[in-house]
Write a protein that holds these residues in place. Structure first.
Motif, short mmCIF file in Angstrom:
data_model
loop_
_atom_site.label_atom_id
_atom_site.label_comp_id
_atom_site.label_asym_id
_atom_site.label_seq_id
_atom_site.Cartn_x
_atom_site.Cartn_y
_atom_site.Cartn_z
N LEU A 43 -43.35 50.16 -10.79
CA LEU A 43 -44.73 49.74 -10.51
C LEU A 43 -45.04 49.63 -9.03
O LEU A 43 -46.19 49.80 -8.63
N ASN A 44 -44.03 49.35 -8.21
CA ASN A 44 -44.30 49.09 -6.79
C ASN A 44 -43.94 50.21 -5.83
O ASN A 44 -44.29 50.13 -4.65
N THR A 45 -43.23 51.24 -6.30
CA THR A 45 -42.81 52.27 -5.35
C THR A 45 -43.27 53.68 -5.72
O THR A 45 -43.15 54.58 -4.90
N VAL A 46 -43.75 53.89 -6.94
CA VAL A 46 -44.12 55.23 -7.38
C VAL A 46 -45.61 55.47 -7.14
O VAL A 46 -46.44 54.59 -7.40
N LEU A 47 -45.92 56.66 -6.64
CA LEU A 47 -47.33 57.03 -6.45
C LEU A 47 -48.05 57.06 -7.79
O LEU A 47 -47.47 57.40 -8.81
N ARG A 48 -49.33 56.72 -7.75
CA ARG A 48 -50.13 56.73 -8.97
C ARG A 48 -50.62 58.15 -9.24
O ARG A 48 -51.75 58.51 -9.02
N ASN A 49 -49.71 58.96 -9.76
CA ASN A 49 -50.02 60.34 -10.10
C ASN A 49 -49.61 60.60 -11.55
O ASN A 49 -49.30 59.66 -12.28
N ASP A 50 -49.56 61.85 -11.94
CA ASP A 50 -49.22 62.18 -13.33
C ASP A 50 -47.84 61.65 -13.73
O ASP A 50 -47.64 61.19 -14.85
N GLY A 51 -46.88 61.71 -12.82
CA GLY A 51 -45.54 61.22 -13.13
C GLY A 51 -45.55 59.74 -13.47
O GLY A 51 -44.89 59.29 -14.41
N TYR A 52 -46.29 58.97 -12.71
CA TYR A 52 -46.42 57.54 -12.97
C TYR A 52 -47.04 57.30 -14.35
O TYR A 52 -46.56 56.47 -15.12
#
Length: 195
Positions: free
Chosen positions: A150-159
């Motif tokens: 939740l705190n390090t991954v970009l808010r993109n399709d992978g997330y």
């Protein structure tokens, strides 16, 4: 995004969520067994944990006695149980490794360290007295994974595929619990129709 990448991210999160769900079911069974009304373990709480995780049949084929030791071994360490904590953590790590370049270093470290530390645990050392601490460790590692996600991954399709895996598993677990124990939630005058 490639379908293979989306699938790995989905299953990475789903398996991590399942490992935490199994540990929570065991914690509930353990607490229920130690505070049972009769003072003796009748297996009801352990049976509930097996039913909610969907591994009653596999357990019955492998073990003759329904008790803390056998249920914990089957639900935590068994290689034959596809929903065991061991298998879930290993599969989560394998899925993360296949998309290693698509996740953050913090997320990989959370997953990889959890698997390495779990693999070093000797199942024989997890006695009834140590079970709550071990289950708390599994839950703490799941929280570390969720925090890194939740705190390090970009808010993109992978997330979003990772989140979908988490929430699909959470919904599945909730449905299993309700299906296993729904009759206790009904008022006494309701009629249960399984037909």
């Amino acid at each position: 995004m490639l379908g293979r990448t989306a699938s790995s991210l989905f299953w990475m999160s789903r398996y991590h969520e399942r490992a935490q769900n199994v540990s929570r079911l065991l914690e509930v069974a353990y607490r229920g067994a130690i505070i049972s009304h009769s003072g003796q373990e009748d297996g009801t709480h352990w049976s509930f944990a097996l039913a909610c995780s969907g591994c009653e049949a596999d357990f019955a084929q492998k073990y003759e006695e329904l008790n803390n030791r056998n249920v914990s071994a089957h639900m935590i360490f068994s290689r034959d149980n596809p929903s065991s904590v061991r298998n879930c953590l290993e599969l989560a790590r394998n899925n993360a490794r296949s998309v290693r370049t698509g996740i953050t270093a913090e997320l990989w470290e959370a997953i990889n360290t959890t698997w390495i530390e779990f693999a070093d645990v000797n199942p024989q050392t997890i006695t009834q007295e140590k079970l709550p601490d071990f289950l708390a460790w599994v839950n703490q590692r799941a929280h570390l994974f969720r925090g890194a996600l939740l705190n390090t991954v970009l808010r993109n399709d992978g997330y979003f595929f990772s989140q979908m895996g988490n929430f699909v598993e959470r919904a599945d677990n909730t449905a299993r619990i309700l299906n296993t124990y729904y009759w206790t939630l009904l008022p006494d005058n309701d009629i249960i129709d399984d037909g």
